[in-house]
Design a protein around this motif. Structure first.
Motif, PDB file in Angstrom:
ATOM      1  N   ALA A 134       2.630 -13.223  47.461  1.00 61.19           N
ATOM      2  CA  ALA A 134       2.272 -13.473  48.867  1.00 61.19           C
ATOM      3  C   ALA A 134       3.491 -13.583  49.788  1.00 61.19           C
ATOM      4  CB  ALA A 134       1.392 -14.719  48.981  1.00 61.19           C
ATOM      5  N   PRO A 135       4.532 -14.377  49.419  1.00 62.25           N
ATOM      6  CA  PRO A 135       5.704 -14.422  50.299  1.00 62.25           C
ATOM      7  C   PRO A 135       6.394 -13.067  50.436  1.00 62.25           C
ATOM      8  CG  PRO A 135       5.732 -16.253  48.741  1.00 62.25           C
ATOM      9  CD  PRO A 135       4.673 -15.297  48.287  1.00 62.25           C
ATOM     10  N   VAL A 136       6.410 -12.281  49.335  1.00 65.20           N
ATOM     11  CA  VAL A 136       7.012 -10.945  49.391  1.00 65.20           C
ATOM     12  C   VAL A 136       6.200 -10.058  50.319  1.00 65.20           C
ATOM     13  CG1 VAL A 136       7.761  -8.938  48.067  1.00 65.20           C
ATOM     14  CG2 VAL A 136       7.879 -11.214  47.042  1.00 65.20           C
ATOM     15  N   MET A 137       4.864 -10.136  50.183  1.00 66.70           N
ATOM     16  CA  MET A 137       3.996  -9.353  51.061  1.00 66.70           C
ATOM     17  C   MET A 137       4.279  -9.662  52.526  1.00 66.70           C
ATOM     18  SD  MET A 137       0.271  -9.743  49.290  1.00 66.70           S
ATOM     19  CE  MET A 137      -0.039  -9.276  47.592  1.00 66.70           C
ATOM     20  N   THR A 150      10.677 -16.337  46.240  1.00 65.53           N
ATOM     21  CA  THR A 150      10.215 -15.257  47.109  1.00 65.53           C
ATOM     22  C   THR A 150       9.905 -15.723  48.534  1.00 65.53           C
ATOM     23  OG1 THR A 150       7.975 -15.585  46.265  1.00 65.53           O
ATOM     24  CG2 THR A 150       9.298 -13.887  45.201  1.00 65.53           C
ATOM     25  N   ARG A 151       9.881 -17.031  48.773  1.00 69.47           N
ATOM     26  CA  ARG A 151       9.522 -17.519  50.107  1.00 69.47           C
ATOM     27  C   ARG A 151      10.664 -17.396  51.115  1.00 69.47           C
ATOM     28  NH1 ARG A 151       5.663 -22.887  49.591  1.00 69.47           N
ATOM     29  NH2 ARG A 151       4.066 -21.924  48.275  1.00 69.47           N
ATOM     30  N   TYR A 152      11.896 -17.584  50.657  1.00 68.66           N
ATOM     31  CA  TYR A 152      13.017 -17.591  51.593  1.00 68.66           C
ATOM     32  C   TYR A 152      13.195 -16.265  52.335  1.00 68.66           C
ATOM     33  CZ  TYR A 152      14.640 -22.256  50.274  1.00 68.66           C
ATOM     34  OH  TYR A 152      14.734 -23.605  50.099  1.00 68.66           O
ATOM     35  N   ALA A 192       0.813  -3.930  48.664  1.00 71.18           N
ATOM     36  CA  ALA A 192       1.041  -3.370  47.321  1.00 71.18           C
ATOM     37  C   ALA A 192       2.491  -3.559  46.894  1.00 71.18           C
ATOM     38  CB  ALA A 192       0.665  -1.887  47.306  1.00 71.18           C
ATOM     39  N   MET A 193       3.423  -3.451  47.850  1.00 74.18           N
ATOM     40  CA  MET A 193       4.836  -3.670  47.524  1.00 74.18           C
ATOM     41  C   MET A 193       5.088  -5.104  47.070  1.00 74.18           C
ATOM     42  SD  MET A 193       7.100  -1.217  47.680  1.00 74.18           S
ATOM     43  CE  MET A 193       8.657  -1.962  48.171  1.00 74.18           C
ATOM     44  N   GLY A 194       4.389  -6.061  47.689  1.00 69.47           N
ATOM     45  CA  GLY A 194       4.511  -7.447  47.262  1.00 69.47           C
ATOM     46  C   GLY A 194       4.076  -7.624  45.820  1.00 69.47           C
ATOM     47  N   LEU A 195       2.966  -6.991  45.454  1.00 72.59           N
ATOM     48  CA  LEU A 195       2.488  -7.041  44.073  1.00 72.59           C
ATOM     49  C   LEU A 195       3.434  -6.295  43.141  1.00 72.59           C
ATOM     50  CD1 LEU A 195      -1.338  -6.527  44.650  1.00 72.59           C
ATOM     51  CD2 LEU A 195      -0.216  -8.597  43.814  1.00 72.59           C
ATOM     52  N   SER A 196       4.077  -5.244  43.654  1.00 75.02           N
ATOM     53  CA  SER A 196       5.046  -4.495  42.849  1.00 75.02           C
ATOM     54  C   SER A 196       6.240  -5.369  42.482  1.00 75.02           C
ATOM     55  CB  SER A 196       5.517  -3.256  43.622  1.00 75.02           C
ATOM     56  OG  SER A 196       6.465  -2.523  42.880  1.00 75.02           O
ATOM     57  N   VAL A 197       6.706  -6.171  43.442  1.00 75.81           N
ATOM     58  CA  VAL A 197       7.827  -7.080  43.176  1.00 75.81           C
ATOM     59  C   VAL A 197       7.405  -8.158  42.188  1.00 75.81           C
ATOM     60  CG1 VAL A 197       9.349  -8.814  44.203  1.00 75.81           C
ATOM     61  CG2 VAL A 197       8.966  -6.643  45.384  1.00 75.81           C
ATOM     62  N   ALA A 198       6.184  -8.701  42.371  1.00 72.27           N
ATOM     63  CA  ALA A 198       5.674  -9.692  41.418  1.00 72.27           C
ATOM     64  C   ALA A 198       5.591  -9.089  40.020  1.00 72.27           C
ATOM     65  CB  ALA A 198       4.290 -10.177  41.858  1.00 72.27           C
ATOM     66  N   SER A 199       5.161  -7.837  39.947  1.00 77.76           N
ATOM     67  CA  SER A 199       5.087  -7.126  38.669  1.00 77.76           C
ATOM     68  C   SER A 199       6.468  -6.981  38.044  1.00 77.76           C
ATOM     69  CB  SER A 199       4.454  -5.744  38.910  1.00 77.76           C
ATOM     70  OG  SER A 199       4.348  -5.019  37.720  1.00 77.76           O
TER      71      SER A 199
END
Length: 461
Positions: free
Chosen positions: A18-21, A158-160, A289-296
């Motif tokens: 979520a923070p990445v998204m 990922t929040r910062y 989707a990019m946020g989920l990609s980073v989480a992945s």
């Protein structure tokens, strides 16, 4: 395995993603705000921003793609509690990304004459060149920010980066309002004002993220007392070996969307402006989707460091499932509101530009139908690509992305995107074909590698 084995990972996946998204959406929101504000000036100005940003997208794809090498290296070192390796990955990544940002700025700055050779509308090119001068310079802080962001992601902080991006967006919106329209005594600069807003906000973004990382206990030791010019060839080579293919993967995808901008320019300024509207809206959903990609990438990198390959596979599939569910939702939204969403960008009451605006809205609404269809394949390909980066598998995926977008997708766009065939919709048909091919082939690659890792481990035990 039952569905519960996958869905129970959703909460932690979301906490990471979520923070990445929001951070990635922040990057896109800069463009979104620019487009909406510039769109009030006219379709030629909107097309000029599109043309200028097409050069930026290519450069950004190389910078952002290269920086992704930092995340899996830091994530693996963090899982192994190897501080020295993690700090080395950060320092060398920051050095390489800053140097790359300077190189990319010079490349874009000196490539401006290409606009005249691309048969783009003359009025659009004249507006685009001064805009590009300033935005190109913002590549230096942007790529440096990416190094800091990817490092933070690797530590699961990922929040910062999200906070830094949100601050930058506030700065950008305020400066756009003041400089595009000349409010509160500021000069009325048009699209050049939008460029100044982007440039200044990106410097603010870097400074703010660095300040936050220095203030947090987990990251403070990594970013303090850095001897940036004392370099280790082993780590440099490792980051280049991972980062270069990753940069090419993102380049091949972004370049075909950039080609769509240029092909639209051959159809006229209105087709180009419509393409920009559909592309900007699609970019907003792509950042989820990019946020989920980073989480992945983070979670697969962690499990790889622990050599827990069964959990690695299960966790990755949970993220793939999340990505698919989000994509279905966004696809339905695009399809349901394909006539309404483009109206955010243009003033329907502008009688001077009424004919142009009406044509742009008609074309953009059709393109959003194509965008609705490719939401699923676009989401799957980028999330699986993130998982493969977490495995530090980059060479074969690079080949897959090249084949998908340039051997399959681009020829379809080129053929069906001509004025006497399907026009703008034909261009996006090629995008759909490329993304779908990439999604299928990348999934096959991930499935093969993870099964092989599990077989080797259990065979040895």
């Amino acid at each position: 395995m039952v569905l519960r084995d996958y869905t129970k990972e959703f909460k932690y996946n979301w906490q990471l993603a979520a923070p990445v998204m929001l951070g990635m959406l922040g990057h896109t929101f800069v463009s979104f705000v620019d487009n909406i504000m510039v769109g009030q000036l006219g379709t030629a100005e909107l097309a000029a921003v599109s043309l200028g940003n097409s050069f930026m997208f290519i450069a950004m794809s190389l910078g952002i793609g290269f920086s992704t090498a930092i995340t899996p290296l830091v994530a693996e070192a963090d899982a192994e509690r190897n501080f020295e390796e993690g700090k080395s990955a950060f320092k060398h990544g920051l050095f390489l990304c800053t140097a790359l940002g300077i190189v990319l700025f010079l490349m874009v700055f000196f490539s401006k004459p290409l606009m005249y050779l691309m048969k783009q509308p003359d009025e659009v090119v004249k507006l685009a060149i001064p805009y590009l001068d300033l935005v190109a310079f913002s590549l230096i802080p942007l790529v440096s920010f990416q190094a800091l962001k990817q490092f933070g992601d690797g530590l699961s902080m990922t929040r910062y980066p999200m906070y830094a991006t949100l601050v930058a967006n506030i700065v950008n919106v305020v400066l756009n309002y003041l400089l595009i329209f000349g409010k509160f005594g500021f000069p009325k600069m048009g699209i050049v004002g939008a460029a100044y807003g982007t440039l200044i906000s990106r410097f603010v973004m870097v400074a703010f993220l660095w300040w936050m990382l220095k203030g947090h206990e987990k990251s403070k030791a990594y970013v303090s007392h850095i001897k940036i010019m004392v370099l280790d060839n082993r780590m440099l080579k490792k980051i280049v070996a991972l980062g270069s293919p990753s940069a090419m993967q993102m380049f091949f995808e972004v370049a075909i969307f950039t080609a769509a901008i240029w092909l639209s320019g051959l159809l006229g300024k209105n087709a180009q402006a419509a393409n920009q509207i559909a592309l900007n809206l699609s970019s907003m959903t792509f950042m989820v989707a990019m946020g989920l990609s980073v989480a992945s990438m983070i979670r697969v990198g962690n499990q790889k460091g622990l050599q827990q390959y069964l959990d690695l596979r299960r966790i990755a599939f949970s993220i793939f499932l999340m990505g698919t569910l989000f994509a279905i939702f966004f696809g339905l939204v695009f399809f349901a509101f394909h006539k309404e969403l483009p109206k955010l960008y243009l003033d329907e009451k502008d009688l001077v530009n009424l004919v142009d605006n009406t044509e742009v809205l008609q074309i953009a609404s059709k393109l959003l139908i194509a965008a609705a269809i490719f939401q699923i394949s676009d989401s799957i390909q980028v999330v699986v690509l993130g998982a493969l980066r977490g495995l530090q598998d980059v060479k074969i995926p690079t080949l897959i992305t090249f084949i998908s977008y340039w051997i399959i997708g681009f020829p379809i766009s080129l053929y069906f995107g001509q004025e006497n065939t399907m026009g703008s919709f034909g261009i996006w048909l090629g995008l759909l074909a490329g993304l779908t091919t990439a999604a299928i082939l990348l999934y096959i690659r991930f499935n093969y590698l993870t099964k092989k890792l599990i077989d080797i481990k259990h065979g040895l035990s």
